[in-house]
Write a protein that holds these residues in place. Sequence first.
Motif, PDB file in Angstrom:
ATOM      1  N   VAL A  96      38.774  22.677 -76.346  1.00  0.00           N
ATOM      2  CA  VAL A  96      38.257  22.256 -77.658  1.00  0.00           C
ATOM      3  C   VAL A  96      39.355  22.072 -78.698  1.00  0.00           C
ATOM      4  CG1 VAL A  96      36.043  23.377 -77.201  1.00  0.00           C
ATOM      5  CG2 VAL A  96      37.809  24.616 -78.481  1.00  0.00           C
ATOM      6  N   VAL A 113      42.015  24.342 -79.576  1.00  0.00           N
ATOM      7  CA  VAL A 113      42.491  25.510 -80.320  1.00  0.00           C
ATOM      8  C   VAL A 113      44.013  25.515 -80.444  1.00  0.00           C
ATOM      9  CG1 VAL A 113      42.699  28.040 -80.214  1.00  0.00           C
ATOM     10  CG2 VAL A 113      40.488  26.945 -79.820  1.00  0.00           C
ATOM     11  N   ALA A 133      45.055  23.021 -85.508  1.00  0.00           N
ATOM     12  CA  ALA A 133      44.649  24.425 -85.435  1.00  0.00           C
ATOM     13  C   ALA A 133      45.816  25.365 -85.729  1.00  0.00           C
ATOM     14  CB  ALA A 133      44.073  24.731 -84.053  1.00  0.00           C
ATOM     15  N   TYR A 159      40.397  25.592 -89.624  1.00  0.00           N
ATOM     16  CA  TYR A 159      40.210  24.725 -88.458  1.00  0.00           C
ATOM     17  C   TYR A 159      40.287  25.558 -87.182  1.00  0.00           C
ATOM     18  CZ  TYR A 159      40.931  20.553 -85.531  1.00  0.00           C
ATOM     19  OH  TYR A 159      40.813  19.575 -84.590  1.00  0.00           O
ATOM     20  N   ARG A 183      37.219  26.158 -84.311  1.00  0.00           N
ATOM     21  CA  ARG A 183      37.376  25.810 -82.903  1.00  0.00           C
ATOM     22  C   ARG A 183      37.280  27.047 -82.010  1.00  0.00           C
ATOM     23  NH1 ARG A 183      39.052  20.243 -82.147  1.00  0.00           N
ATOM     24  NH2 ARG A 183      38.092  19.291 -83.968  1.00  0.00           N
ATOM     25  N   ARG A 207      36.955  18.060 -75.930  1.00  0.00           N
ATOM     26  CA  ARG A 207      37.175  17.943 -77.381  1.00  0.00           C
ATOM     27  C   ARG A 207      36.756  16.566 -77.884  1.00  0.00           C
ATOM     28  NH1 ARG A 207      41.527  15.548 -79.478  1.00  0.00           N
ATOM     29  NH2 ARG A 207      42.745  15.866 -77.583  1.00  0.00           N
TER      30      ARG A 207
END
Length: 461
Positions: free
Chosen positions: A67, A69, A74, A80, A84, A452
């Motif tokens: 996803v 991270v 991130a 953010y 995630r 993602r």
Amino acid sequence: MIRLFKHYIPHAVLLLGLLDLFLLVAAGELAWLTRASQAGIEVGPLRERLAPLAGFALTVWLAMIAVGVYGSEALRSMRYACARLMVAISLAIIALSLIDFLLPGLTFWRSTLLFAMVISAVLLVADRVLIGSFLGTSAFRRRVMVLGAGPRAARLRTLAERPESGFAIVSYIAMTDGEQAVEEAIARLAIHDLGRFVENLGASEVVLALEERRNALPLKDLLRIKTHGVHVNDFSSFMERETGRVDLDTLNPSWLIFSDGFSSGRMVSSAVKRLFDIAASGLLLVLASPVIVLFALLVKLDSKGPAFFRQTRVGLYGQPFQLIKLRSMRTDAEKDGAKWAERDDPRITRLGRFIRKVRIDELPQVWTVLKGQMSFVGPRPEVPRFVADLEQQLPYYAERHMVKPGITGWAQINYPYGASTEDARHKLEYDLYYAKNYTPFLDLLILLQTLRVVLWPEGAR
């Protein structure tokens, strides 16, 4: 950066990932201890829980990779990163609960997973609060000196100024008396001993960014720098490593020939890739068949025409094949010939807009993968008309056909949907990087991060 299976990973990302993996194992153990204490049962020796602990930690960790991270956003934004993280942990817990339902005893009890989810969230967020600012400092930035002061050096300066950049430029050296794009560059003649100068600056790498290398390569200087234990890199290789794409503006055939890539080891990679494609496509066809049938019926009900869309595309070594997808456009969408999809394209049907966003329209392509005409991972196959035009306009475009086209790919997860020749040029740079460096590891990374793109379909049209 650290090179892992021909793909570069920033030191900060690798260290953070390993720390997260350790914290996930700790969270799983704490969850088990808490649940055992609550239920009043014996904790038991640690060796009996190693498999469930490893399964829990790896599942959550892979979900975090999938996803985004560990993406640049991130690493810079706590908000953010936390968002995630929550998505990754939730997806992993759902997956582990399903595994526990289908294969009881293979992982933790579902009640234990609730504790594990909460503890994991606390530990991972605390981890980022404590070391997040440290990761954003110069602690992991390599000190780079640039030989050159022209447009290439200016491009490196722009790249270094990006927040996610993994290097800092400590000096520019103007190797010629020509026009300078970097005003602060120091003239080569003003430095008596270039090797000592590099050492005094503490540079760990020197990048050769000359505009014209013919009869101008400073061999004596480069040898002196190299013997001082400093890594010397050329502009194209440096850009490939830092951006994850091949820079078309400076690409030449000799670099492709002599650089590391297209190795004989890809024969093994290709065999592994094909075995995975056969196994995964067969399983996915069985699991996805009800979804394909359901949406095929919905497509028929939503608009006139066939449920499936067939089109000739260009595949491996330029050979044409028939691609099949669920139809998402009107039947007269290409009555005047194939053309790029546009934002808010009026040719797309109501249902088509939805199935494109969640990539359901791509599911029938799994049959093409099983037949061996496509792979799960590879450059996006284009129609012959586009290929003929792009081969005339873009250098090295034909080289992307040296690997099988794919449902997803390095370009698809790194660049939004392209609808112009300029977009095709940017995507080609990523496709060439993949064709040059692909391994099963890179394929796995792409497959994970495709999640993602599905969850946050920024570029779907």
